[in-house]
Design an enzyme around this catalytic site. Structure first.
Site, short mmCIF file in Angstrom:
data_model
loop_
_atom_site.label_atom_id
_atom_site.label_comp_id
_atom_site.label_asym_id
_atom_site.label_seq_id
_atom_site.Cartn_x
_atom_site.Cartn_y
_atom_site.Cartn_z
N GLY A 265 4.33 7.32 -4.97
CA GLY A 265 5.36 6.36 -4.60
C GLY A 265 5.57 6.27 -3.11
O GLY A 265 4.68 6.57 -2.32
N TYR B 112 0.46 -0.62 0.98
CA TYR B 112 1.06 -0.35 2.28
C TYR B 112 0.24 0.66 3.07
O TYR B 112 -0.71 1.25 2.57
CB TYR B 112 2.49 0.15 2.10
CG TYR B 112 2.62 1.29 1.12
CD1 TYR B 112 1.76 2.39 1.19
CD2 TYR B 112 3.58 1.29 0.11
CE1 TYR B 112 1.88 3.44 0.32
CE2 TYR B 112 3.70 2.34 -0.77
CZ TYR B 112 2.85 3.42 -0.66
OH TYR B 112 2.94 4.47 -1.52
N SER C 220 -1.55 9.26 -3.20
CA SER C 220 -1.71 7.82 -3.42
C SER C 220 -0.37 7.21 -3.78
O SER C 220 0.55 7.89 -4.23
CB SER C 220 -2.68 7.58 -4.57
OG SER C 220 -2.09 8.03 -5.77
N LYS C 221 -0.29 5.94 -3.58
CA LYS C 221 0.93 5.23 -3.88
C LYS C 221 1.25 5.36 -5.38
O LYS C 221 2.38 5.59 -5.76
CB LYS C 221 0.78 3.75 -3.55
CG LYS C 221 2.01 2.96 -3.93
CD LYS C 221 1.90 1.50 -3.56
CE LYS C 221 3.22 0.79 -3.89
NZ LYS C 221 3.21 -0.61 -3.56
N ARG C 222 0.21 5.23 -6.16
CA ARG C 222 0.42 5.23 -7.59
C ARG C 222 1.08 6.50 -8.10
O ARG C 222 2.01 6.46 -8.89
CB ARG C 222 -0.92 5.04 -8.29
CG ARG C 222 -0.84 4.07 -9.44
CD ARG C 222 -2.16 3.89 -10.06
NE ARG C 222 -2.11 4.35 -11.45
CZ ARG C 222 -3.08 4.15 -12.30
NH1 ARG C 222 -4.18 3.54 -11.90
NH2 ARG C 222 -2.99 4.57 -13.53
#
Length: 493
Positions: free
Chosen positions: A251, A15, A246-248
Site C-alpha cells: 500500500g 506511483y 510493492s504497492k499491491r
RNA sequence: GUCCCCAUCGUCUAGUCAGGUCCAGGACACCGGCCUUUCACGCCGGCAACACCGGUUCGAAUCCGGUUGGGGACGCCA
C-alpha cells in the site's frame, strides 16, 4: 572516465515507490559526483498499464525529493519508429528472425515443461526457416514475432558489474528471446537498449531484478554495433517477510507521496534511502547533499538485499524506525529557515496559519517552532502536538489532566490568582514569569512543580513539552492569563 | 526444473578484495542511569550477530569446497 550519462527510466504504471526513488537517487548521486547528466525517460510502451496520473506522480515525487534531471522527460513511445527500425536492421542482417510459432503452442510447451519440472527454452523450428518458407508463411497471413538470434557458441557473455564484480552467463543459457510482438510493437529488452544507445548512456544503474536482462541486452548492443555501457546492479529492498516491496502488498507505505503527506523532510527520506544498501567505511550516517555527492561510490553499494523494517499496525512507528529517527534528527537540527516553509504550508492546510507569522510575528513564529521542534517526529506534529501554540482551541491529554490538574484541587483557586499576577507584571518575560510562579509557590508552601506542571497542561494541553518559562514567554502575557483563568473547565468533566 | 545473486546483532551496516590489531565496531530500536519542573535532546552504560559443515593456515568473520537458507530471473510485462 568518459562523459557520465545515467538515466532513470520508470514505467508509469503506478506511483513512485521508495525502491524506485532509491534507484533514482543513486543515479542522481552518481551523475552529480562525476559532473554527469541524469536523463529521465518514461518507459510507457505498455499502453494498457501506463497512465498520465502515474507520470505526474513520478515527476512530482522526484521534484519533492530534490532529485533533478538534466534531460527529459523523454517518452519511450515517441521513439517507436526507431525501435522498429532497429528490429528491422537486426532482421536484415540475419541477427534476428521471424518466428511463426503461436503463443498458445509455446505456452503449452512451457507449462508442460514446468509440470515435469524441466527447464524450458524456446528451441523452435523458426530459427532455421529458409527465405522461401518465411515468405510462404507471411503470404499465408500467419502472425509472427521477431526473435533475437542468440549466437550458438561455447563460452559466456560476461560483464564487470560495478557492484557485484564479474557476472557471467553461458550462451547456451540464453534462449532466442522475443524483441518484437506479433502486433509489431517492440519489447522492453530492445527499446531500452536502443534508447540507451541514443541517449549515450554510460552507466546503467538499476536493481538486481534486471540482472537476468543484462546478458541479453549486451547481445543486442553488440548486434547493433554499439558500445556496451557499464552496469551496476543494486540490491533490492524487501519487506520483513523478505518479499519485494510493492504497492499491491504494502500500500501507500512504500509510496514517496506517503512521506510527503506525513511530514517527512525530503532530504531526510533521501538520507534514509541511501543507507538502505550503501554505507561509508567510517560510520557516518547523516550527510548533507554535498557530503553525500562527494563520498558516494558504486563500489560501496552492498551486495545483499536490505529489509525495509516496517511493521504494519505498529502503534509506535508508522514506518521504518530508522527513517523516523533520521527525520527527527533533521527536524531538530537544520537551520530553522529550512523547515519554516514546510511548517507554514502544513499550518495553512490545517487552518492554523496567520499572515502575521510572515510579517510582524515572524520572529516569534521562528522562535516558537524552534522551541518545540526537538520533541517532534514530523512536520505534521506542529499542527497536532503543537496546536496550543497557534490556536486557542486545543485538546487536553487525558492523562495530563489527571496527573497535573485533577490531582491538585487547589489549582482551581491558585491559577486565577496566578493569572492576575502575570497580568499585573509590568514587564512580562521568562524571568519575571519564573519569579512570579516560584514566589507564589513559596507563599502557598507547595512545590513549584505543582504550579509548573499544572500550567503546562492547562496552557498546552500536554503532559510534556519545552521548559515552562520558555512556554510562558512564547505564549505571551495575555494568552497565559486567559487560559489560566479558565482552569475550572478542566474539573467539570 | 534451469540460470544468476546473496548470507555479520531484531533492523541498517563496518570489518571480507590485500587472514592476526575483531572473544567483531557504529547507528536505529529496546533496557537502565545522569541531566531536569515534565517530556524530548544530550551524555554514560547494557542487551544483542560472524547460517552450518569441512578444508587451507601457526592463526579464518575474512581464502577454498560443500550444505542449508534467502532473493531474483526464466512473458508477445517493464
Amino acid at each position: 572516465m568518459t562523459d557520465v550519462r545515467v538515466r532513470f527510466p520508470p514505467s508509469p504504471t503506478g506511483y513512485l515507490h521508495i525502491g524506485g526513488a532509491r534507484t533514482a537517487l543513486y543515479n542522481w548521486l552518481f551523475a552529480k559526483k562525476h559532473n554527469g547528466k541524469l536523463i529521465l525517460r518514461i518507459e510507457d510502451t505498455d499502453a494498457d498499464r501506463s497512465t498520465q496520473e502515474s507520470i505526474d506522480g513520478i515527476i512530482e515525487g522526484l521534484n519533492w525529493l530534490g532529485i533533478t534531471w538534466d534531460e527529459g522527460p523523454y517518452f519511450q513511445t515517441e521513439f517507436a519508429d526507431e525501435h522498429v527500425a532497429c528490429a528491422q536492421k537486426l532482421l536484415d542482417e540475419g541477427k534476428a528472425y521471424k518466428c511463426f510459432c503461436s503463443k498458445e503452442e509455446l505456452e503449452e510447451k512451457r507449462e508442460l515443461a514446468q509440470a515435469e519440472k524441466k527447464d524450458y527454452q524456446y528451441n523452435g523450428p523458426c530459427r532455421n526457416l529458409s527465405t522461401e518458407e518465411v515468405a510462404e508463411k507471411e503470404a499465408g497471413g500467419l502472425p509472427y514475432v521477431i526473435r533475437f538470434k542468440t549466437p550458438k557458441m561455447d563460452g559466456v557473455v560476461d560483464f564487470d558489474d560495478k557492484v557485484l564484480g564479474n557476472v557471467a552467463r553461458t550462451y547456451d543459457d540464453i534462449e532466442d528471446f522475443v524483441i518484437v510482438r506479433s502486433n509489431g510493437k517492440p519489447l522492453y529488452l530492445l527499446c531500452n537498449v536502443v534508447d540507451d544507445i541514443r541517449d549515450r548512456i554510460s552507466h546503467v544503474i538499476r536493481g538486481q531484478d534486471h540482472l537476468g536482462n543484462t546478458a541479453r541486452q549486451i547481445l543486442i548492443y553488440r548486434a547493433l554495433g554499439a558500445e556496451v555501457p557499464e552496469f551496476a546492479h543494486m540490491p533490492l529492498t524487501l519487506d520483513l517477510k523478505k518479499a519485494k516491496i510493492s504497492k499491491r502488498s504494502h500500500g501507500e507505505i512504500v509510496a514517496v507521496q506517503f512521506y510527503k503527506a506525513n511530514g517527512f523532510l525530503p532530504w531526510a527520506l533521501c538520507n534514509f534511502l541511501v543507507l538502505l544498501g550503501w554505507s561509508t567505511s567510517d560510520d557516518q550516517e547523516i550527510f548533507s547533499r554535498e557530503e553525500l555527492i562527494d563520498c558516494f561510490t558504486l563500489e560501496r553499494i552492498n551486495h545483499s538485499n536490505s529489509i525495509f523494517n516496517y511493521r504494519k499496525d505498529d502503534p509506535k512507528f508508522f514506518t521504518d524506525p530508522k527513517a523516523i529517527s533520521i527525520n527527527e534528527h533533521y527536524l531538530r537540527t537544520v537551520p530553522i529557515e529550512e523547515i519554516y516553509l514546510l511548517v507554514k504550508s502544513d499550518l495553512q492546510e490545517q487552518g492554523l496559519w496567520s499572515d502575521d507569522y510572515d510579517g510582524d510575528k515572524k520572529e516569534w513564529f521562528l522562535h516558537t517552532i524552534d522551541l518545540i521542534r526537538s520533541r517532534f517526529h514530523t512536520i505534521k506534529d506542529f499542527a497536532v502536538l503543537g496546536r496550543a501554540y497557534f490556536d486557542d482551541d486545543y485538546e487536553f491529554e487525558e492523562k495530563a489532566v489527571r496527573k497535573n490538574i485533577l490531582k491538585h484541587e487547589g489549582l482551581k483557586e491558585w491559577f486565577p490568582v496566578l493569572a492576575d499576577r502575570f497580568a499585573a507584571l509590568p514587564e512580562y518575560n521568562k524571568d519575571t514569569a519564573e519569579e512570579a510562579i516560584r514566589g507564589y509557590a513559596t507563599e502557598l508552601e507547595i512545590k513549584p512543580g505543582v504550579l509548573i506542571n499544572g500550567a503546562r497542561t492547562i496552557l498546552t494541553g500536554r503532559l510534556a513539552g519545552p521548559g515552562m518559562f520558555d512556554v510562558l514567554e512564547v505564549l505571551g502575557q495575555e494568552r497565559v492569563a486567559r487560559r489560566l483563568r479558565d482552569v475550572a473547565k478542566l474539573y467539570d468533566v
